[in-house]
Design a protein around this motif. Structure first.
Motif, mmCIF file in Angstrom:
data_model
loop_
_atom_site.group_PDB
_atom_site.id
_atom_site.type_symbol
_atom_site.label_atom_id
_atom_site.label_comp_id
_atom_site.label_asym_id
_atom_site.label_seq_id
_atom_site.Cartn_x
_atom_site.Cartn_y
_atom_site.Cartn_z
ATOM 1 N N LEU A 173 0.813 -1.213 0.000
ATOM 2 C CA LEU A 173 0.000 0.000 0.000
ATOM 3 C C LEU A 173 0.851 1.269 0.000
ATOM 4 O O LEU A 173 0.499 2.242 -0.647
ATOM 5 C CB LEU A 173 -0.945 0.008 1.220
ATOM 6 C CG LEU A 173 -1.933 -1.149 1.343
ATOM 7 C CD1 LEU A 173 -2.746 -0.996 2.622
ATOM 8 C CD2 LEU A 173 -2.849 -1.218 0.134
ATOM 9 N N SER A 174 1.965 1.278 0.734
ATOM 10 C CA SER A 174 2.771 2.490 0.871
ATOM 11 C C SER A 174 3.615 2.714 -0.379
ATOM 12 O O SER A 174 3.912 1.776 -1.132
ATOM 13 C CB SER A 174 3.688 2.368 2.085
ATOM 14 O OG SER A 174 4.717 1.414 1.834
ATOM 15 N N PRO A 175 4.034 3.957 -0.621
ATOM 16 C CA PRO A 175 4.907 4.227 -1.774
ATOM 17 C C PRO A 175 6.180 3.387 -1.767
ATOM 18 O O PRO A 175 6.615 2.901 -2.818
ATOM 19 C CB PRO A 175 5.212 5.722 -1.633
ATOM 20 C CG PRO A 175 4.033 6.284 -0.902
ATOM 21 C CD PRO A 175 3.619 5.206 0.060
ATOM 22 N N ALA A 176 6.776 3.191 -0.597
ATOM 23 C CA ALA A 176 8.015 2.405 -0.534
ATOM 24 C C ALA A 176 7.770 0.950 -0.911
ATOM 25 O O ALA A 176 8.563 0.332 -1.633
ATOM 26 C CB ALA A 176 8.617 2.499 0.864
ATOM 27 N N SER A 177 6.675 0.372 -0.415
ATOM 28 C CA SER A 177 6.389 -1.025 -0.746
ATOM 29 C C SER A 177 5.917 -1.163 -2.191
ATOM 30 O O SER A 177 6.179 -2.183 -2.842
ATOM 31 C CB SER A 177 5.351 -1.603 0.217
ATOM 32 O OG SER A 177 4.142 -0.869 0.183
ATOM 33 N N MET A 178 5.271 -0.144 -2.739
ATOM 34 C CA MET A 178 4.876 -0.189 -4.146
ATOM 35 C C MET A 178 6.102 -0.194 -5.062
ATOM 36 O O MET A 178 6.068 -0.757 -6.154
ATOM 37 C CB MET A 178 3.968 0.990 -4.472
ATOM 38 C CG MET A 178 2.566 0.877 -3.884
ATOM 39 S SD MET A 178 1.666 -0.576 -4.490
ATOM 40 C CE MET A 178 1.498 -0.167 -6.224
ATOM 41 N N LYS A 179 7.177 0.437 -4.626
ATOM 42 C CA LYS A 179 8.425 0.392 -5.407
ATOM 43 C C LYS A 179 8.943 -1.043 -5.491
ATOM 44 O O LYS A 179 9.442 -1.477 -6.541
ATOM 45 C CB LYS A 179 9.460 1.307 -4.759
ATOM 46 C CG LYS A 179 10.711 1.554 -5.590
ATOM 47 C CD LYS A 179 11.552 2.657 -4.956
ATOM 48 C CE LYS A 179 12.720 3.065 -5.869
ATOM 49 N NZ LYS A 179 13.725 2.011 -5.991
ATOM 50 N N VAL A 180 8.818 -1.797 -4.397
ATOM 51 C CA VAL A 180 9.217 -3.208 -4.395
ATOM 52 C C VAL A 180 8.356 -3.985 -5.383
ATOM 53 O O VAL A 180 8.839 -4.840 -6.135
ATOM 54 C CB VAL A 180 9.114 -3.808 -2.987
ATOM 55 C CG1 VAL A 180 9.534 -5.276 -2.997
ATOM 56 C CG2 VAL A 180 9.968 -3.028 -1.997
ATOM 57 N N VAL A 181 7.064 -3.712 -5.396
ATOM 58 C CA VAL A 181 6.162 -4.377 -6.341
ATOM 59 C C VAL A 181 6.607 -4.097 -7.776
ATOM 60 O O VAL A 181 6.751 -5.021 -8.587
ATOM 61 C CB VAL A 181 4.704 -3.895 -6.130
ATOM 62 C CG1 VAL A 181 3.790 -4.472 -7.219
ATOM 63 C CG2 VAL A 181 4.190 -4.294 -4.760
ATOM 64 N N ALA A 182 6.808 -2.837 -8.091
ATOM 65 C CA ALA A 182 7.156 -2.460 -9.467
ATOM 66 C C ALA A 182 8.457 -3.101 -9.925
ATOM 67 O O ALA A 182 8.610 -3.466 -11.091
ATOM 68 C CB ALA A 182 7.247 -0.937 -9.574
ATOM 69 N N GLU A 183 9.408 -3.252 -9.018
ATOM 70 C CA GLU A 183 10.732 -3.747 -9.381
ATOM 71 C C GLU A 183 10.854 -5.262 -9.351
ATOM 72 O O GLU A 183 11.703 -5.817 -10.061
ATOM 73 C CB GLU A 183 11.766 -3.139 -8.437
ATOM 74 C CG GLU A 183 11.924 -1.635 -8.604
ATOM 75 C CD GLU A 183 12.850 -1.013 -7.577
ATOM 76 O OE1 GLU A 183 13.100 0.207 -7.673
ATOM 77 O OE2 GLU A 183 13.317 -1.741 -6.673
ATOM 78 N N THR A 184 10.016 -5.946 -8.552
ATOM 79 C CA THR A 184 10.272 -7.374 -8.319
ATOM 80 C C THR A 184 9.085 -8.308 -8.537
ATOM 81 O O THR A 184 9.290 -9.507 -8.716
ATOM 82 C CB THR A 184 10.768 -7.605 -6.882
ATOM 83 O OG1 THR A 184 9.702 -7.363 -5.949
ATOM 84 C CG2 THR A 184 11.939 -6.700 -6.539
ATOM 85 N N ALA A 185 7.845 -7.805 -8.497
ATOM 86 C CA ALA A 185 6.689 -8.691 -8.414
ATOM 87 C C ALA A 185 6.090 -9.005 -9.781
ATOM 88 O O ALA A 185 6.259 -8.267 -10.747
ATOM 89 C CB ALA A 185 5.623 -8.077 -7.510
ATOM 90 N N ASP A 186 5.356 -10.106 -9.823
ATOM 91 C CA ASP A 186 4.574 -10.474 -11.005
ATOM 92 C C ASP A 186 3.134 -9.982 -10.890
ATOM 93 O O ASP A 186 2.416 -9.921 -11.895
ATOM 94 C CB ASP A 186 4.581 -11.994 -11.184
ATOM 95 C CG ASP A 186 5.984 -12.545 -11.321
ATOM 96 O OD1 ASP A 186 6.632 -12.253 -12.342
ATOM 97 O OD2 ASP A 186 6.444 -13.245 -10.398
ATOM 98 N N GLY A 187 2.695 -9.686 -9.672
ATOM 99 C CA GLY A 187 1.342 -9.211 -9.462
ATOM 100 C C GLY A 187 1.260 -8.364 -8.208
ATOM 101 O O GLY A 187 2.122 -8.432 -7.329
ATOM 102 N N TRP A 188 0.218 -7.539 -8.148
ATOM 103 C CA TRP A 188 -0.037 -6.668 -6.997
ATOM 104 C C TRP A 188 -1.389 -7.028 -6.407
ATOM 105 O O TRP A 188 -2.377 -7.137 -7.127
ATOM 106 C CB TRP A 188 -0.012 -5.205 -7.436
ATOM 107 C CG TRP A 188 -0.337 -4.211 -6.344
ATOM 108 C CD1 TRP A 188 0.085 -4.237 -5.053
ATOM 109 C CD2 TRP A 188 -1.138 -3.030 -6.477
ATOM 110 N NE1 TRP A 188 -0.405 -3.147 -4.355
ATOM 111 C CE2 TRP A 188 -1.155 -2.391 -5.216
ATOM 112 C CE3 TRP A 188 -1.838 -2.446 -7.542
ATOM 113 C CZ2 TRP A 188 -1.863 -1.206 -4.986
ATOM 114 C CZ3 TRP A 188 -2.528 -1.265 -7.322
ATOM 115 C CH2 TRP A 188 -2.531 -0.653 -6.052
ATOM 116 N N LEU A 189 -1.421 -7.217 -5.078
ATOM 117 C CA LEU A 189 -2.632 -7.608 -4.364
ATOM 118 C C LEU A 189 -3.067 -6.475 -3.423
ATOM 119 O O LEU A 189 -2.889 -6.565 -2.208
ATOM 120 C CB LEU A 189 -2.377 -8.884 -3.547
ATOM 121 C CG LEU A 189 -2.089 -10.169 -4.321
ATOM 122 C CD1 LEU A 189 -1.503 -11.223 -3.386
ATOM 123 C CD2 LEU A 189 -3.377 -10.689 -4.972
#
Length: 341
Positions: A166-182
Motif C-alpha cells: 500500500l505504501s509508496p516504498a512497498s509499491m516500489k518493491v512491487v514495481a521492481e520485483t513482483a509479477d502481481g499486486w494484491l
C-alpha cells in the motif's frame, strides 16, 4: 485465457465451521470458470496446508496465498512451501506475500514489526533465488542467508510472486520485483491512478509496463437481500479500519475518506463498536466492496475492470454466510481457462 478472469479468496469459517466445504467451493469455482482460488492467513489456519488440500481436490484452477506474511516464516521456509506446492500442482501455484500489519505480527506472532518494506524486498530476492534451485548467499539489512539451497532441486519453473503493498516504498518493491499486486481496500476511484503509476514505475525499473498484474482483493458480500449484504460489508470495513492499525487507515484516508476513517478510529478506540460500524459511509461501501444482489455485484465488477483491475479477487469476510459465498460462486464467474499465472 478469458479477457476477464476472476478469483476468489476463501476462509474456513463463515456462519459455521466451513473447513469441510472448502474443497466443495474450490471444485464449484473450477466448474464455474474461476481463474484461481486463494487463501488468506492471519491467526486462523495454515494457508499452505489448506491450499495443498484444495489442489488435491481440483484439476486446473489456480492456487494462491493472499497473503502469507514475510515475518512468521523465514525466507527458506517460504521457498520450501512454495516449491512444494509448485511441484505438486505445476503451473497452478501463485505465491502471495505481504508484510501484514503491526497488530498481527506483534500482537499475534510475537515478533517486532521492524523494517517491513526492507524485509519484504530481501525476502522476495532470497525466495526467488532459492526457488530457482540456486545456492543463496546474502547479507541483507534484515535477512541474511549463508549457503542455503533446497535439498531437492526444483523441476518446475518458479511460481509467480504477487505482493500486497500500500505504501509508496512497498509499491516500489512491487514495481521492481513482483509479477502481481494484491491491493486490499483499494477504492474504485483510486484504481486507474494506481495502475498508471505502477506501469510507469515498472518501466522505470527496466521492466515491461504490463509486468505486474493488478489483482485487487475486493470485500464481497452477495445476497438477494441488499441490506444483509451491506451490513456484512459495513461491519468488515469498520473492523479493519478500527482494529488493524494505521496502515489501512492511512491508505483509505488518502482517497478522500479522511472524515470517515477518523470517526471509525475514534469510535473503535472508545470501544464503541456499533458506532464505528455506523461511521462507515454508503460511499465507502460502494467504492470499496462488491456488495448487494448478483446484478449489483456484476455491475460493480465491470466498474472495477474498466478502472484497470486485471484480476479481481472476491474476498469473503468472515461475517458472510455460507449461502452468500455459494451465491457469489454460482453467479459472478465468467468463463476462463489456461495457465493460472
Amino acid at each position: 485465457m478469458s479477457s476477464s478472469p476472476i478469483g476468489l479468496c476463501l476462509r474456513p469459517e463463515y456462519d459455521e465451521h466451513s473447513l469441510g466445504r472448502l474443497a466443495d467451493y474450490a471444485r464449484a469455482a473450477e466448474r464455474r470458470g474461476f481463474h484461481s482460488v486463494w487463501l488468506a492467513e492471519s491467526w486462523g489456519m495454515d494457508a499452505t496446508v489448506l491450499l495443498s488440500h484444495l489442489g488435491a481436490h481440483t484439476e486446473r484452477i489456480g492456487l494462491g496465498t493472499a497473503i502469507v506474511n514475510v515475518f512468521s516464516r523465514s525466507p527458506g521456509l517460504l521457498a520450501m512451501a512454495a516449491t512444494s506446492l509448485n511441484e505438486l500442482y505445476p503451473g497452478r501455484f501463485i505465491l502471495g506475500l505481504g508484510s501484514s500489519t503491526k497488530a498481527v505480527i506483534e500482537g499475534f506472532h510475537g515478533m517486532p514489526f521492524d523494517k517491513p518494506v526492507t524485509r519484504m524486498r530481501e525476502t522476495v530476492q532470497i525466495v526467488k533465488e532459492a526457488m530457482r534451485g540456486d545456492e543463496v548467499h546474502r547479507e541483507g539489512g534484515v535477512v541474511s542467508m549463508r549457503g542455503y539451497r533446497l535439498r531437492v532441486r526444483p523441476r518446475q519453473a518458479p511460481p509467480p510472486i504477487y505482493l500486497a503493498a500500500l505504501s509508496p516504498a512497498s509499491m516500489k518493491v512491487v514495481a521492481e520485483t513482483a509479477d502481481g499486486w494484491l491491493p486490499y481496500l483499494l477504492p474504485v476511484r483510486g484504481v486507474a491512478a494506481q495502475a498508471r503509476a505502477l506501469r510507469e514505475a515498472a518501466q522505470a525499473a527496466g521492466r515491461p509496463a504490463d509486468a505486474v498484474r493488478i489483482a485487487p482483493l475486493v470485500v464481497t458480500a452477495t445476497s438477494h437481500d441488499r441490506g444483509e449484504a451491506r451490513d456484512v460489508a459495513r461491519r468488515h470495513l469498520g473492523f479493519y479500519l478500527g482494529a488493524m492499525g494505521p496502515h489501512y487507515r492511512n491508505f483509505v484516508a488518502g482517497f478522500g475518506f479522511e472524515a470517515e476513517v477518523e470517526a471509525i478510529r475514534e469510535a473503535w478506540a472508545a470501544k464503541e463498536r456499533e458506532r464505528a460500524f455506523a461511521a462507515v459511509s454508503d460511499t465507502m461501501i460502494d467504492e470499496m466492496t462488491l456488495c448487494g444482489t448478483p446484478d449489483d455485484c456484476r455491475a460493480q465488477l465491470a466498474r472495477l475492470r474498466e478502472a484497470g483491475a486485471d484480476l479481481p479477487i472476491l474476498f469473503f469476510p468472515g461475517a458472510c454466510t455460507n449461502a452468500m459465498v455459494e451465491l457469489a460462486i454460482d453467479t459472478l464467474a465468467e468463463p476462463a481457462g489456461g495457465d493460472a499465472r
